[in-house]
Design an enzyme around this catalytic site. Structure first.
Site, PDB file in Angstrom:
ATOM      1  N   GLY A   1     -25.514 -22.012   0.288  1.00  0.00           N
ATOM      2  CA  GLY A   1     -24.433 -22.629  -0.298  1.00  0.00           C
ATOM      3  C   GLY A   1     -23.943 -22.905  -1.840  1.00  0.00           C
TER       4      GLY A   1
ATOM      5  N   TYR B   1     -17.028 -28.835  15.036  1.00  0.00           N
ATOM      6  CA  TYR B   1     -15.495 -27.942  14.432  1.00  0.00           C
ATOM      7  C   TYR B   1     -15.496 -28.131  16.903  1.00  0.00           C
ATOM      8  CZ  TYR B   1     -16.036 -29.261   9.918  1.00  0.00           C
ATOM      9  OH  TYR B   1     -15.564 -30.226   8.845  1.00  0.00           O
TER      10      TYR B   1
ATOM     11  N   HIS C   1     -17.159 -19.840  13.735  1.00  0.00           N
ATOM     12  CA  HIS C   1     -17.451 -20.258  13.327  1.00  0.00           C
ATOM     13  C   HIS C   1     -17.458 -20.809  14.298  1.00  0.00           C
ATOM     14  CE1 HIS C   1     -18.410 -24.333  11.295  1.00  0.00           C
ATOM     15  NE2 HIS C   1     -17.606 -24.195  10.023  1.00  0.00           N
TER      16      HIS C   1
ATOM     17  N   HIS D   1     -20.678 -27.053  13.410  1.00  0.00           N
ATOM     18  CA  HIS D   1     -20.392 -28.481  12.587  1.00  0.00           C
ATOM     19  C   HIS D   1     -19.584 -29.482  13.663  1.00  0.00           C
ATOM     20  CE1 HIS D   1     -21.563 -26.177   8.654  1.00  0.00           C
ATOM     21  NE2 HIS D   1     -23.016 -26.245   9.571  1.00  0.00           N
TER      22      HIS D   1
HETATM   23  C1  LIG Z   1     -18.336 -27.566  -0.913  1.00  0.00           C
HETATM   24  C2  LIG Z   1     -19.317 -27.218   0.745  1.00  0.00           C
HETATM   25  C3  LIG Z   1     -18.348 -25.608   1.724  1.00  0.00           C
HETATM   26  C4  LIG Z   1     -18.883 -26.289   3.035  1.00  0.00           C
HETATM   27  N1  LIG Z   1     -18.118 -25.611   3.730  1.00  0.00           N
HETATM   28  C5  LIG Z   1     -18.611 -24.714   3.949  1.00  0.00           C
HETATM   29  C6  LIG Z   1     -18.076 -23.538   5.999  1.00  0.00           C
HETATM   30  O1  LIG Z   1     -16.573 -23.618   4.966  1.00  0.00           O
HETATM   31  N2  LIG Z   1     -17.864 -23.744   6.767  1.00  0.00           N
HETATM   32  C7  LIG Z   1     -19.951 -23.568   6.905  1.00  0.00           C
HETATM   33  O2  LIG Z   1     -19.881 -22.943   7.961  1.00  0.00           O
HETATM   34  N3  LIG Z   1     -20.750 -24.440   6.397  1.00  0.00           N
HETATM   35  C8  LIG Z   1     -19.555 -25.036   4.967  1.00  0.00           C
HETATM   36  N4  LIG Z   1     -20.621 -25.493   4.542  1.00  0.00           N
HETATM   37  C9  LIG Z   1     -21.571 -25.904   4.927  1.00  0.00           C
HETATM   38  C10 LIG Z   1     -22.637 -24.185   3.873  1.00  0.00           C
HETATM   39  O3  LIG Z   1     -22.094 -22.913   4.403  1.00  0.00           O
HETATM   40  C11 LIG Z   1     -23.776 -24.710   3.870  1.00  0.00           C
HETATM   41  O4  LIG Z   1     -23.980 -24.465   6.056  1.00  0.00           O
HETATM   42  C12 LIG Z   1     -24.978 -25.919   4.027  1.00  0.00           C
HETATM   43  O5  LIG Z   1     -24.424 -25.438   2.113  1.00  0.00           O
HETATM   44  C13 LIG Z   1     -25.985 -26.004   3.254  1.00  0.00           C
HETATM   45  O6  LIG Z   1     -26.399 -24.945   2.051  1.00  0.00           O
HETATM   46  P1  LIG Z   1     -27.307 -25.118   1.253  1.00  0.00           P
HETATM   47  O7  LIG Z   1     -27.962 -26.224   1.619  1.00  0.00           O
HETATM   48  O8  LIG Z   1     -27.515 -23.944   0.878  1.00  0.00           O
HETATM   49  O9  LIG Z   1     -25.573 -25.547   0.681  1.00  0.00           O
HETATM   50  C14 LIG Z   1     -19.842 -25.758   3.239  1.00  0.00           C
HETATM   51  C15 LIG Z   1     -20.964 -26.526   2.344  1.00  0.00           C
HETATM   52  C16 LIG Z   1     -20.558 -27.143   1.296  1.00  0.00           C
HETATM   53  C17 LIG Z   1     -21.813 -27.504   0.094  1.00  0.00           C
END
Ligand SMILES: Cc1cc2nc3c(=O)[nH]c(=O)nc-3n(C[C@H](O)[C@H](O)[C@H](O)COP(=O)(O)O)c2cc1C
Length: 376
Positions: free
Chosen positions: A325, A187, A182, A185
């Site tokens: 996601g 981190y 990872h 974002h």
């Molecule tokens: C509830 C939630 C938890 C997430 N947790 C992570 C995570 O653990 N690791 C990560 O890289 N991104 C995380 N994300 C980002 C998602 O992987 C994804 O990149 C983001 O939701 C945008 O894609 P989408 O429009 O298909 O939802 C999270 C997003 C959401 C909504």
């Protein structure tokens, strides 16, 4: 109305990702769900992941801590203890039993933490000693509180690189098919990559090459440990969550993928520039295409995709795979729905991060047989 032949749905076509034969291109994006009590994966995750498994489908796990200093959110899983490794095994087994390919996303939050999450109440670690300003959490109500981070000394950094190596070894022991580092974002890894955060003057700060050093040392260590053909990395050069922006994201993204080519890793998973925050889209003039073109391995894109633009990204060769996601969170049978062009369940943001083992987790309905019949 006849069933759409799979060939007309680019997302539902096979793809060979290294040694893994995938049957479609709809990937489960990593999703933190905060239901791993005491940082230990729980039996209810067996049902959650197995619901989202298809034969030849790729799943990426929720972000999983590499060490006891890696946490910054309640009830997130880890993979640094024997107990955690054992607890992951039945979850991985369930995904394999249905023919899925399962990668573990390994992370360290760095400064996105506070003393309450740290062993002996110590300061969170980071590339910097600058503290992020308090942020509204993605659920829209809670405020994330931080305490001042401690800047890692140059000599301490190898030990944190090694934590990623050990986490990757543990992920293999748990049965995962590979790991996703990872690096996105805001981190820990991103805190080194981005010049808004990284204010170091040693060999891990300053130039682009120096800021990417920590990430690439982790890639090298993890690749040595489990084989580069089992390693992916997630990057979000354009995002600025948690004050982690960069003054030249395009150069950063390109430098990273070109460097990754030297390690021959399996995939690069990039978050679209339009994802301004984890949950919101914004217009962006930027594109991932230059990085897609420069990278030799599998290219996964994520961020705000639906069925149509996912199909388009694959058809136009802007991506090999598309990670979903929120839609996958709310639609356990998302690949099926895309294949049939069936309607989607709406996601409920208010239950994303609650600790309930069922509600908002495993209770989203599968495609109703009657809808199924109508589409046919
Ligand atoms: C509830 C939630 C938890 C997430 N947790 C992570 C995570 O653990 N690791 C990560 O890289 N991104 C995380 N994300 C980002 C998602 O992987 C994804 O990149 C983001 O939701 C945008 O894609 P989408 O429009 O298909 O939802 C999270 C997003 C959401 C909504």
């Amino acid at each position: 109305m006849g069933e759409v032949p799979a060939l007309d749905v680019p997302l539902i076509t096979p793809y060979k990702m290294g040694n893994f034969q995938l049957c479609h291109r709809v990937v489960l994006a990593p999703l933190t769900r905060q239901r791993s009590y005491g940082n230990v994966p729980q039996p209810h995750a067996i049902l959650y992941y197995s619901q989202r498994t298809t034969k030849g489908g790729l799943l990426i796990s929720e972000a999983t801590g590499v060490s006891d200093t890696a946490q910054g959110y309640p009830e997130t899983p880890g993979i640094w203890t024997k107990e955690q490794v054992e607890a992951w095994k039945p979850i991985v087994d369930a995904v394999h039993a249905k023919g899925g390919v399962f990668f573990c996303q390994i992370w360290h939050v760095g400064r996105i933490s506070n003393t309450g999450f740290q062993p002996n109440g110590q300061a969170p670690i980071s590339s910097t000693d600058k503290m992020p300003t308090p942020q509204i959490r993605s659920n829209g109500t809670d405020v994330a509180r931080f305490t001042p981070p401690r800047r890692l000394s140059t000599e301490e950094i190898p030990q944190h690189v090694n934590d990623f190596r050990l986490a990757a070894r543990n992920a293999m022991e748990a049965g995962f098919d590979g790991v996703e580092i990872h690096g996105a974002h805001g981190y820990l890894i991103d805190q080194f990559l981005k010049d808004q955060v990284n204010d170091r003057t040693d060999k891990y700060g300053g130039s682009l090459e120096n800021r990417c050093r920590f990430a690439l040392e982790i890639v090298e260590a993890v690749s040595e440990e489990i084989g580069a053909d089992r390693v992916g990395i997630r990057l979000s050069p354009f995002a600025n969550y948690m004050e982690s922006g960069d003054s030249n994201p395009e150069a950063l993204g390109l430098y990273m993928v070109e460097s990754l080519n030297k390690y021959n890793i399996l995939y690069s998973h990039m978050v679209e520039p339009r994802m301004k925050t984890v949950g919101e889209m914004a217009e962006s003039p930027h594109s991932l295409v230059p990085m897609r073109k420069a990278f030799h391995g599998t290219f996964i894109v994520a961020g705000g995709y639906g069925r149509e633009d996912g199909n388009k990204a694959v058809a136009e060769d802007r991506a090999d795979l598309v990670a979903y996601g929120r839609h996958f969170l709310a639609n356990p049978d998302l690949p099926k729905r895309f294949e049939l062009d069936a309607p989607l369940n709406k996601y409920d943001r208010s239950t994303f991060y609650i600790s309930d083992p069922v509600v908002g987790y495993t209770d989203y309905p599968f495609l109703d047989e009657t809808i199924h019949a109508q589409v046919k």
